[in-house]
Design an enzyme around this catalytic site. Structure first.
Site, short mmCIF file in Angstrom:
data_model
loop_
_atom_site.label_atom_id
_atom_site.label_comp_id
_atom_site.label_asym_id
_atom_site.label_seq_id
_atom_site.Cartn_x
_atom_site.Cartn_y
_atom_site.Cartn_z
N LYS A 224 0.86 -1.19 0.00
CA LYS A 224 0.00 0.00 0.00
C LYS A 224 0.90 1.23 0.00
CE LYS A 224 -3.74 2.33 2.49
NZ LYS A 224 -4.63 2.28 3.66
N ARG A 234 -11.01 9.54 1.29
CA ARG A 234 -10.95 10.22 2.57
C ARG A 234 -12.15 11.15 2.75
NH1 ARG A 234 -4.39 11.09 2.25
NH2 ARG A 234 -3.87 8.93 2.80
N LYS A 247 1.11 10.09 5.74
CA LYS A 247 1.26 8.69 6.15
C LYS A 247 2.53 8.05 5.59
CE LYS A 247 -3.73 8.09 6.66
NZ LYS A 247 -4.87 7.14 6.59
N LYS A 278 -2.19 -1.54 -3.70
CA LYS A 278 -3.03 -0.35 -3.67
C LYS A 278 -2.13 0.89 -3.75
CE LYS A 278 -6.48 1.99 -0.77
NZ LYS A 278 -7.17 2.03 0.53
N SER A 304 -10.24 5.36 -5.16
CA SER A 304 -11.21 6.42 -5.40
C SER A 304 -10.73 7.44 -6.42
CB SER A 304 -11.53 7.12 -4.08
OG SER A 304 -10.35 7.65 -3.49
N TYR A 343 -15.24 0.48 -7.41
CA TYR A 343 -16.54 1.12 -7.24
C TYR A 343 -17.41 0.95 -8.49
CZ TYR A 343 -13.82 3.12 -3.47
OH TYR A 343 -13.02 3.26 -2.36
#
Length: 355
Positions: A224, A234, A247, A278, A304, A343
């Site tokens: 990731k 988010r 992060k 990811k 996303s 999605y």
């Protein structure tokens, strides 16, 4: 008298020389090799197709929110909604009818329930646990993949516990293992730790086994990356405004590829049943390397930002949205992925059902 028609003009020496050269080249081509023969018709293209996209390749991520009868749009993700538990059950029934194998659940936790230590993650009545139990009761045959991480529950938006500006690895892992057991008790079939803490897969496996959940699978977010493509997600889970800093001390550097193989190897050694890369499309090379190196069930998350880009371009008429959607998913199959979190899942399932 000239023999030229009114629409002809005399050829130049250069044109005549070019035509002669083209005729000579054609004569020297090896016409036994014509790859276009296999592309001449739809039936032929289907016969020789190397990869196929089916509904069995799809995992549908859905977002949860409190309330009843709630379908709340996510502004940065067209056609994606936050769902109350009852509406999540309705979408699970829709997914089952379409043949989608599994859902992935992500909560938008009430800001009033978020704190520095993410204590709501350990509430057996939190959104994910309530939705898991309700979906399993209504649609027992559908798979549930639940996210294990603290960022939807912390006031600072990070995936782990903090001391000052430092993310505490080992203390976070202890909490994640407890979170995983609660999710398994609620009906989760696949625990998916997305936090990128060191050693968390082994700790979760040990905790699940000790609690009697040896059959619950682990899909590790093994590679990731600290990516710019997570922004709309988010927004959907309500962490875009709460995240303090970034992060990069625990998610991977986008510049690194060999490190991904090390991360995957460690997660497999610790008991992961499946691994995930990811984001997806910007990291197809990582997907291919992982599959080639380990040959284990390998998944990608079409995140996303990828989804939002395709939707935005389609809505502006800059590309054919349906073709781009399907082509993007085929790219994951070509790279070696066994499935994709996307999605687009319900739209793709409906299209495939008509073929």
């Amino acid at each position: 008298m000239s023999s030229l028609t009114p629409f002809q003009r005399p050829s130049s020496r250069a044109e005549e020389a070019g035509a002669a050269a083209a005729q000579d080249l054609a004569g020297r081509l090896d016409l036994r090799q014509r790859p276009r023969r296999n592309r001449k018709a739809d039936w032929s293209r289907r016969l020789v197709r190397e990869n196929t996209l089916t509904v069995d390749d799809l995992i549908w991520p859905i977002f949860l929110t409190d309330g009843t009868g709630v379908r709340e749009g996510v502004q940065s993700m067209p056609d994606v909604q936050r769902l109350s538990v009852d509406e999540a059950v309705a979408d699970a029934e829709r997914a089952a009818a379409l043949g989608i194998p599994a859902l992935a659940l992500f909560p938008n936790t009430d800001p009033g329930l978020r704190d520095d230590v993410g204590s709501e993650a350990l509430n057996p009545e939190n959104l994910v646990c309530r939705a898991s139990a309700a979906i399993k009761k209504a649609v027992p045959g559908i798979g549930l993949v639940t996210d294990v991480a603290l960022d939807p529950y912390t006031s600072h938006g990070h995936d782990g516990l903090m001391a000052g500006e430092m993310i505490l690895n080992d203390e976070t892992v202890e909490t994640l293992a407890r979170q995983a057991v609660l999710q398994a008790q609620a009906g989760s079939d696949v625990i998916a730790p997305s936090d990128m803490m060191d050693g968390r897969v082994g700790a979760i496996r040990e905790a699940l086994d000790a609690a009697g959940f040896a059959e619950v699978q682990i899909m590790a977010y093994a590679a990731k990356y600290a990516s710019a493509f997570y922004g709309p997600f988010r927004d959907a889970v309500g962490t875009s405004k709460t995240l303090v800093g970034d992060k990069r001390t625990y998610q991977m550097d986008p510049a690194n590829a060999r490190e991904a193989l090390r991360e995957v190897a460690l997660d497999l050694e610790e008991g992961a049943d499946m691994v995930m890369v990811k984001p997806g499309m910007p990291y197809l090379d990582i997907c291919a390397k992982v599959k080639d190196a380990f040959g284990v069930p390998t998944f990608a998350y079409q995140v996303s930002g990828e989804y939002a880009m395709i939707c935005a371009a389609a809505r502006n008429g800059w590309l054919d949205g349906e073709r781009a959607m399907l082509e993007s998913l085929m790219a994951f199959k070509r790279a070696g992925c066994d499935g994709v979190l996307t999605y687009f899942a319900p739209r793709v399932a409906e299209i495939l059902s008509r073929r």
